[in-house]
Design a protein around this motif. Structure first.
Motif, PDB file in Angstrom:
ATOM      1  N   ARG B  43      33.149  -8.597 -35.728  1.00 33.45           N
ATOM      2  CA  ARG B  43      31.968  -9.411 -36.050  1.00 33.45           C
ATOM      3  C   ARG B  43      31.684 -10.277 -34.830  1.00 33.45           C
ATOM      4  O   ARG B  43      32.566 -10.440 -33.978  1.00 33.45           O
ATOM      5  CB  ARG B  43      32.209 -10.239 -37.319  1.00 33.45           C
ATOM      6  N   PRO B  44      30.476 -10.839 -34.729  1.00 32.29           N
ATOM      7  CA  PRO B  44      30.100 -11.506 -33.465  1.00 32.29           C
ATOM      8  C   PRO B  44      30.745 -12.873 -33.266  1.00 32.29           C
ATOM      9  O   PRO B  44      30.341 -13.612 -32.375  1.00 32.29           O
ATOM     10  CB  PRO B  44      28.579 -11.661 -33.591  1.00 32.29           C
ATOM     11  N   PHE B  45      31.726 -13.227 -34.104  1.00 32.95           N
ATOM     12  CA  PHE B  45      32.362 -14.541 -33.962  1.00 32.95           C
ATOM     13  C   PHE B  45      33.803 -14.436 -34.456  1.00 32.95           C
ATOM     14  O   PHE B  45      34.153 -13.534 -35.215  1.00 32.95           O
ATOM     15  CB  PHE B  45      31.605 -15.596 -34.783  1.00 32.95           C
ATOM     16  N   ASP B  46      34.634 -15.386 -34.001  1.00 34.67           N
ATOM     17  CA  ASP B  46      36.031 -15.432 -34.419  1.00 34.67           C
ATOM     18  C   ASP B  46      36.111 -16.261 -35.713  1.00 34.67           C
ATOM     19  O   ASP B  46      35.755 -17.436 -35.702  1.00 34.67           O
ATOM     20  CB  ASP B  46      36.863 -16.096 -33.312  1.00 34.67           C
ATOM     21  N   PRO B  47      36.575 -15.650 -36.817  1.00 36.48           N
ATOM     22  CA  PRO B  47      36.600 -16.423 -38.065  1.00 36.48           C
ATOM     23  C   PRO B  47      37.506 -17.656 -38.000  1.00 36.48           C
ATOM     24  O   PRO B  47      37.354 -18.558 -38.818  1.00 36.48           O
ATOM     25  CB  PRO B  47      37.114 -15.408 -39.101  1.00 36.48           C
ATOM     26  N   ARG B  48      38.438 -17.706 -37.045  1.00 32.77           N
ATOM     27  CA  ARG B  48      39.266 -18.913 -36.920  1.00 32.77           C
ATOM     28  C   ARG B  48      38.513 -20.028 -36.211  1.00 32.77           C
ATOM     29  O   ARG B  48      38.848 -21.196 -36.353  1.00 32.77           O
ATOM     30  CB  ARG B  48      40.544 -18.605 -36.131  1.00 32.77           C
ATOM     31  N   ASP B  49      37.522 -19.649 -35.398  1.00 31.56           N
ATOM     32  CA  ASP B  49      36.720 -20.641 -34.680  1.00 31.56           C
ATOM     33  C   ASP B  49      35.368 -20.008 -34.347  1.00 31.56           C
ATOM     34  O   ASP B  49      35.198 -19.411 -33.287  1.00 31.56           O
ATOM     35  CB  ASP B  49      37.431 -21.075 -33.382  1.00 31.56           C
ATOM     36  N   PRO B  50      34.416 -20.139 -35.264  1.00 31.25           N
ATOM     37  CA  PRO B  50      33.150 -19.412 -35.092  1.00 31.25           C
ATOM     38  C   PRO B  50      32.289 -19.913 -33.942  1.00 31.25           C
ATOM     39  O   PRO B  50      31.277 -19.308 -33.641  1.00 31.25           O
ATOM     40  CB  PRO B  50      32.448 -19.613 -36.445  1.00 31.25           C
ATOM     41  N   PHE B  51      32.695 -21.007 -33.298  1.00 26.61           N
ATOM     42  CA  PHE B  51      31.900 -21.532 -32.180  1.00 26.61           C
ATOM     43  C   PHE B  51      32.440 -21.067 -30.827  1.00 26.61           C
ATOM     44  O   PHE B  51      31.843 -21.317 -29.794  1.00 26.61           O
ATOM     45  CB  PHE B  51      31.854 -23.064 -32.226  1.00 26.61           C
ATOM     46  N   ALA B  52      33.584 -20.394 -30.834  1.00 27.36           N
ATOM     47  CA  ALA B  52      34.197 -19.948 -29.583  1.00 27.36           C
ATOM     48  C   ALA B  52      33.526 -18.671 -29.076  1.00 27.36           C
ATOM     49  O   ALA B  52      32.934 -17.920 -29.848  1.00 27.36           O
ATOM     50  CB  ALA B  52      35.684 -19.699 -29.795  1.00 27.36           C
ATOM     51  N   GLU B  53      33.645 -18.428 -27.764  1.00 26.49           N
ATOM     52  CA  GLU B  53      33.142 -17.174 -27.205  1.00 26.49           C
ATOM     53  C   GLU B  53      34.127 -16.058 -27.512  1.00 26.49           C
ATOM     54  O   GLU B  53      35.347 -16.274 -27.505  1.00 26.49           O
ATOM     55  CB  GLU B  53      32.977 -17.300 -25.692  1.00 26.49           C
ATOM     56  N   VAL B  54      33.590 -14.877 -27.753  1.00 29.44           N
ATOM     57  CA  VAL B  54      34.453 -13.735 -28.037  1.00 29.44           C
ATOM     58  C   VAL B  54      34.116 -12.582 -27.104  1.00 29.44           C
ATOM     59  O   VAL B  54      33.052 -12.563 -26.484  1.00 29.44           O
ATOM     60  CB  VAL B  54      34.309 -13.274 -29.509  1.00 29.44           C
ATOM     61  N   GLU B  55      35.040 -11.628 -26.999  1.00 30.71           N
ATOM     62  CA  GLU B  55      34.798 -10.471 -26.137  1.00 30.71           C
ATOM     63  C   GLU B  55      35.453  -9.237 -26.741  1.00 30.71           C
ATOM     64  O   GLU B  55      36.433  -9.336 -27.473  1.00 30.71           O
ATOM     65  CB  GLU B  55      35.362 -10.719 -24.730  1.00 30.71           C
ATOM     66  N   TRP B  56      34.907  -8.092 -26.402  1.00 29.30           N
ATOM     67  CA  TRP B  56      35.519  -6.815 -26.756  1.00 29.30           C
ATOM     68  C   TRP B  56      36.595  -6.476 -25.737  1.00 29.30           C
ATOM     69  O   TRP B  56      36.486  -6.839 -24.566  1.00 29.30           O
ATOM     70  CB  TRP B  56      34.460  -5.700 -26.755  1.00 29.30           C
ATOM     71  N   PHE B  57      37.630  -5.783 -26.181  1.00 31.94           N
ATOM     72  CA  PHE B  57      38.634  -5.275 -25.245  1.00 31.94           C
ATOM     73  C   PHE B  57      39.246  -4.008 -25.825  1.00 31.94           C
ATOM     74  O   PHE B  57      39.169  -3.769 -27.037  1.00 31.94           O
ATOM     75  CB  PHE B  57      39.718  -6.330 -24.964  1.00 31.94           C
ATOM     76  N   GLU B  58      39.835  -3.206 -24.949  1.00 32.99           N
ATOM     77  CA  GLU B  58      40.484  -1.987 -25.420  1.00 32.99           C
ATOM     78  C   GLU B  58      41.915  -2.305 -25.834  1.00 32.99           C
ATOM     79  O   GLU B  58      42.727  -2.760 -25.022  1.00 32.99           O
ATOM     80  CB  GLU B  58      40.474  -0.902 -24.342  1.00 32.99           C
ATOM     81  N   ALA B  59      42.220  -2.078 -27.087  1.00 33.11           N
ATOM     82  CA  ALA B  59      43.559  -2.384 -27.601  1.00 33.11           C
ATOM     83  C   ALA B  59      44.543  -1.290 -27.198  1.00 33.11           C
ATOM     84  O   ALA B  59      44.156  -0.205 -26.763  1.00 33.11           O
ATOM     85  CB  ALA B  59      43.504  -2.529 -29.117  1.00 33.11           C
ATOM     86  N   SER B  60      45.833  -1.597 -27.384  1.00 32.86           N
ATOM     87  CA  SER B  60      46.893  -0.694 -26.920  1.00 32.86           C
ATOM     88  C   SER B  60      46.939   0.616 -27.692  1.00 32.86           C
ATOM     89  O   SER B  60      47.437   1.619 -27.196  1.00 32.86           O
ATOM     90  CB  SER B  60      48.241  -1.400 -27.055  1.00 32.86           C
ATOM     91  N   GLY B  61      46.446   0.598 -28.937  1.00 29.82           N
ATOM     92  CA  GLY B  61      46.587   1.791 -29.771  1.00 29.82           C
ATOM     93  C   GLY B  61      48.011   1.988 -30.258  1.00 29.82           C
ATOM     94  O   GLY B  61      48.385   3.086 -30.671  1.00 29.82           O
TER      95      GLY B  61
END
Lengths: 213, 137
Positions: B43-61
């Motif tokens: 989702r476009p925000f972090d539910p722990r802190d909806p005012f913080a900036e977020v980014e996509w990243f490739e997880a380890s799998g």
């Protein structure tokens, strides 16, 4: 009537689009966006909010999405005036101590039609995207997934699980309206057909037509 | 394993990068840029802190088997028995999944066993984030 000055609206926000479209957000995303804007205006964080009310979407889904753990939810849905009723309910909830801060949201992807259908099994719902495709069907596979972890953490055995059904059958035997009253043993439970490991047939609730008043 | 006569996911704008990543065999997650902590579902925000900036990243799998049931009552499109599982990824998020390339038995499915992402392509739109026992660590 509420006592004067006892409850206040501390923040409000609306998303405005001159074209009447938000093609970058799903219906749930619209709820969340407006909620976050209202929280910002009020100087509140999700952890400050303990009540969630909305219609159309599920208030528990909106709460989950926003990182809110509510003690009070209101999903009253009676059409366009639902939200005014949510306000009245919220005042009553706050006055009676059920909640301190209630978030009321509305979101509708009426033109773009993204992620509509809230509750259900619509393909764009959180359920369909992140849970439904794995194949749960009904309580034996929907509510049971965390249980093996619980058993490992707390040393609960299959015999312990079976004992729950045995004791519940003892209670049922005393209820004249119960459908099944014959006593069962742990062995009976553990020998019954597997439904969703580690849950067997006699651990599952009966499916009945019911009514109470 | 499945014939996919079942209801399939459909992306929303908020989840499109997640489903696009899976098509390329990648698990794309989001994290809080300040804390580095991942969250899920996207989702476009972090539910722990909806005012913080977020980014996509490739997880380890990579991850571990957190819990599951083995369903003996298949809904349309499934063949029983099959496990409905929760994997906890090394980034700390939990996701529901099916475990493939593995007998669907309690003996083969040990809690905390290491898992790796093994996406299952269904059609040109949807590749599902299935997991399998890890070949190494």
């Amino acid at each position: 009537m509420p006592k004067p000055g006892s409850v206040a609206i501390v923040g409000a926000a609306e998303l405005v689009s001159p074209e009447g479209r938000f093609p970058e957000l799903s219906q749930l995303g619209l709820h969340a966006k407006a909620a976050i804007m209202a929280m910002k205006e009020a100087g509140l964080k999700p952890s400050d909010i303990d009540g969630v009310a909305c219609a159309g979407a599920s208030p528990t889904e909106v709460a989950f999405y926003l990182g809110i753990t509510p003690t009070y939810v209101d999903g009253t849905a009676v059409g366009g005036c639902s939200f005014m009723i949510h306000v009245r309910h919220a005042v009553a909830a706050i006055e009676s101590g059920l909640a301190k801060t209630v978030l009321i949201t509305h979101g509708e992807s009426g033109r773009s039609g993204i992620g509509r259908g809230g509750f259900g099994f619509a393909r764009q719902s959180l359920n369909a995207q992140f849970e439904g495709w794995t194949g749960p069907m009904g309580p034996p596979t929907m509510f049971t997934v965390p249980v093996l972890r619980y058993m490992k953490t707390y040393g609960v055995t299959e015999e312990h699980l079976a004992m729950v059904a045995v004791v519940q059958r003892e209670y049922a035997a005393r209820n004249p309206n119960a459908m099944m009253k014959d006593p069962i043993t742990i062995e009976d439970v553990l020998n019954s057909r597997m439904i969703a490991y580690p849950f067997r047939l006699l651990m599952c609730c009966l499916v009945t037509d019911g009514v109470a008043r | 394993m499945h014939d996919y006569s079942k209801v399939l996911p459909q992306a929303t704008p908020e989840t499109q990068p997640y489903w696009d990543g899976l098509k390329e065999g990648k698990l794309m997650l989001q994290r809080n840029k300040q804390t580095g902590r991942a969250y899920f579902p996207p989702r476009p925000f972090d539910p722990r802190d909806p005012f913080a900036e977020v980014e996509w990243f490739e997880a380890s799998g990579k991850g571990r088997l957190l819990s599951y049931v083995i369903s003996h009552r298949p809904p349309p499109g499934f063949e029983a028995p099959f496990a409905i599982a929760v994997v906890e990824t090394d980034e700390g998020i939990k996701m529901m999944t099916n475990i493939i390339d593995c007998p669907q038995t309690p003996e083969a499915l040990q809690l905390d066993m290491r898992l790796e992402l093994a996406p299952t392509k269904v059609n040109d739109e949807i590749t599902l984030p299935t997991w399998r026992p890890a070949k190494e660590g």
